[in-house]
Design a protein around this motif. Sequence first.
Motif, PDB file in Angstrom:
ATOM      1  N   THR A 178      -7.477   7.251   8.473  1.00 33.92           N
ATOM      2  CA  THR A 178      -7.627   6.354   7.321  1.00 33.92           C
ATOM      3  C   THR A 178      -6.854   6.956   6.151  1.00 33.92           C
ATOM      4  O   THR A 178      -6.853   8.168   5.958  1.00 33.92           O
ATOM      5  N   ARG A 179      -6.169   6.093   5.444  1.00 34.29           N
ATOM      6  CA  ARG A 179      -5.345   6.581   4.336  1.00 34.29           C
ATOM      7  C   ARG A 179      -5.928   6.171   2.997  1.00 34.29           C
ATOM      8  O   ARG A 179      -6.406   5.057   2.829  1.00 34.29           O
ATOM      9  N   LEU A 180      -5.862   7.103   2.085  1.00 35.57           N
ATOM     10  CA  LEU A 180      -6.208   6.785   0.701  1.00 35.57           C
ATOM     11  C   LEU A 180      -4.877   6.560  -0.019  1.00 35.57           C
ATOM     12  O   LEU A 180      -3.923   7.311   0.172  1.00 35.57           O
ATOM     13  N   PHE A 215       0.835  -1.197   0.000  1.00 32.38           N
ATOM     14  CA  PHE A 215       0.000   0.000   0.000  1.00 32.38           C
ATOM     15  C   PHE A 215       0.863   1.238   0.000  1.00 32.38           C
ATOM     16  O   PHE A 215       1.774   1.395   0.804  1.00 32.38           O
ATOM     17  N   ASP A 216       0.564   2.124  -0.912  1.00 35.39           N
ATOM     18  CA  ASP A 216       1.352   3.321  -1.110  1.00 35.39           C
ATOM     19  C   ASP A 216       0.438   4.519  -0.795  1.00 35.39           C
ATOM     20  O   ASP A 216      -0.433   4.867  -1.582  1.00 35.39           O
ATOM     21  N   THR A 217       0.647   5.101   0.379  1.00 31.86           N
ATOM     22  CA  THR A 217      -0.271   6.153   0.846  1.00 31.86           C
ATOM     23  C   THR A 217      -0.174   7.416  -0.005  1.00 31.86           C
ATOM     24  O   THR A 217       0.915   7.895  -0.309  1.00 31.86           O
ATOM     25  N   LEU A 218      -1.325   7.951  -0.363  1.00 31.57           N
ATOM     26  CA  LEU A 218      -1.348   9.213  -1.096  1.00 31.57           C
ATOM     27  C   LEU A 218      -1.713  10.365  -0.159  1.00 31.57           C
ATOM     28  O   LEU A 218      -1.116  11.426  -0.203  1.00 31.57           O
ATOM     29  N   THR A 219      -2.689  10.117   0.679  1.00 29.62           N
ATOM     30  CA  THR A 219      -3.124  11.187   1.584  1.00 29.62           C
ATOM     31  C   THR A 219      -3.913  10.577   2.736  1.00 29.62           C
ATOM     32  O   THR A 219      -4.395   9.451   2.648  1.00 29.62           O
ATOM     33  N   GLU A 220      -3.990  11.316   3.813  1.00 32.20           N
ATOM     34  CA  GLU A 220      -4.831  10.870   4.920  1.00 32.20           C
ATOM     35  C   GLU A 220      -6.169  11.549   4.808  1.00 32.20           C
ATOM     36  O   GLU A 220      -6.226  12.730   4.479  1.00 32.20           O
ATOM     37  N   VAL A 221      -7.199  10.786   5.047  1.00 26.16           N
ATOM     38  CA  VAL A 221      -8.526  11.397   4.948  1.00 26.16           C
ATOM     39  C   VAL A 221      -9.216  11.323   6.314  1.00 26.16           C
ATOM     40  O   VAL A 221      -9.241  10.272   6.945  1.00 26.16           O
TER      41      VAL A 221
END
Lengths: 299, 299
Positions: B269-271, B160-166
Amino acid sequence: MPFTLKQLRYFVATAETGSVTLAAQRVNISQPSVSAAIAELEARFGVDLFVRHHAQGLSLTPAGRELLTDAKSLLDHADDVRLGAMGLGQDLAGELHIGCFQTVAPLILPHLIGIFARQHSEISVKLHENHVQGVLDGLRAGEFEFALTYDLGLDDDIEFDTLTEVPLHCILAKDHPLARHKAVAIAELIQYPLVLLALPHSRDYFLSIIYGLGLQPRVAHETPNFEMVRGLVAHSDAFSIMHSRPLSEWSLDGKRLAFLPIKEKLRPTRLGLARLRKLRPTRRSLAFAALCHLHFQGK
Amino acid sequence: MPFTLKQLRYFVATAETGSVTLAAQRVNISQPSVSAAIAELEARFGVDLFVRHHAQGLSLTPAGRELLTDAKSLLDHADDVRLGAMGLGQDLAGELHIGCFQTVAPLILPHLIGIFARQHSEISVKLHENHVQGVLDGLRAGEFEFALTYDLGLDDDIEFDTLTEVPLHCILAKDHPLARHKAVAIAELIQYPLVLLALPHSRDYFLSIIYGLGLQPRVAHETPNFEMVRGLVAHSDAFSIMHSRPLSEWSLDGKRLAFLPIKEKLRPTRLGLARLRKLRPTRRSLAFAALCHLHFQGK
DNA sequence: TTGGAATGATAAAAAGATTTTCCTGTTCCG
DNA sequence: CGGAACAGGAAAATCTTTTTATCATTCCAA
């Protein structure tokens, strides 16, 4: 080559069964072989083709799916080629290339080809007309499989299958002094000028016949054009000799001609099928040869 | 397989050079290999492909000429497949299959895909929308190379490669009593009924958050339809929670909605981009991933 | 006419692939 | 937890392909 058809086959089988083991059974080979083939394809292309689900088969990746389409189409194509190639010698379909001595061609082949086309509608006949020497050269060059020609200038590498013997004829204008005889001797004709069909080989052959009888011809004209010979004879008191005997008694410009057998006993010239001895004949050519024999047998 | 691509290549080279020796040089191989390949093709197909002119090359037979055409077309085809396959992982062309969590898809992807399409006009993007669990299943089934989703339900086989936290949001009708706050706590919301987005995994995840705070929700409705949730909330005093925050403040049937951040400190939670760890990413997917990072970096 | 050069075929040995057998590790299922 | 199903790995065996060396045929030039 970065891949082989075999590898593609194994890959397709695997993709379609979703299992290396099943694929191996389907192509009658051991499982590790299939495994190795796929591994090599992946290495060569630098892409993963399958997602492995340990102990429960594999499924295609998007890349694998793309390759699957291509691989199938290539295998189908290969199979077409195989079928086509297998048929090259076997099938009564495809192309049949025939060589033919040019003066004989229009007298015999239209009829034979007509029958042949009706019997073997899958075969398309391609004609290669040439003079005697050209026909033999064409055989040796592989331009056609066999040729309808006279037994002139044959070497050991050519196999000749006689269809019929053809007598030598002379051609005269219908109003020529000698034209009303039943037959005529070259010794009688020699007093008139000669129009020589000047095709390679044929030319020398005709001359050699005349010289062989101890006679000296006066050559009025020589031309490689068959119809030109007929025309020249029709309009003069000259004569010509040849084997081919057209059914038409008219020259192209409407003058009447006479065809008389030659009285002298000469070595009979044979019309037949010539082919390269070292090449095995295809079924197509055998079929045509059979038709030729049938045709000339009835005569 | 009755023949190999290699044999065909040697055959074509020989046909085109008219010589076994020259052909061997052209394909960088010894002369007997070429000789053998041709001999095998002839044996397999049962046809003579060449007329050998001892000591001076060879020429094609009619059968050979027919095969030549087919062989060339097959080799060309094989080359196309090779180029296509090489490009599968390398080229920035072809198809890129992307999985996406369905509630996120319409919020982010249209924009990203739009940019991507302009940058890489040769790549056609194929979208596979599904719920969180379905997206992971799709990855494992090889339906797509990577997926844009939340870091929920990930196993070790997924990278999993995190793009942003939501942040977690709640949704309320615009006229809801709590709707004019800047933020709201789930502890406050819990007095109102809950409309639950009942997607596999998500559903349990939302519930687990609430239970984790020691609260007991009153579930008024549950539905897998994202817009249905918004509609139900818009028309009642119920609340819902979710991560995806649409820019539109209107439900599909025209009622106003409010989105408020949740006050409680929760595991963020991460997108991000999920992919199968064991599969090597293609250049296509790396290009898209780079674009995603660029896009979220600016925020 | 003869000797050398060019060419394709053939035989045997070498090198390389493919295939098979056997085995291991993983996962599923009862 | 144990057995069955499955993919992958290693080593040996088998087949193919390739190479080297040689021969036979033909052409060409001396």
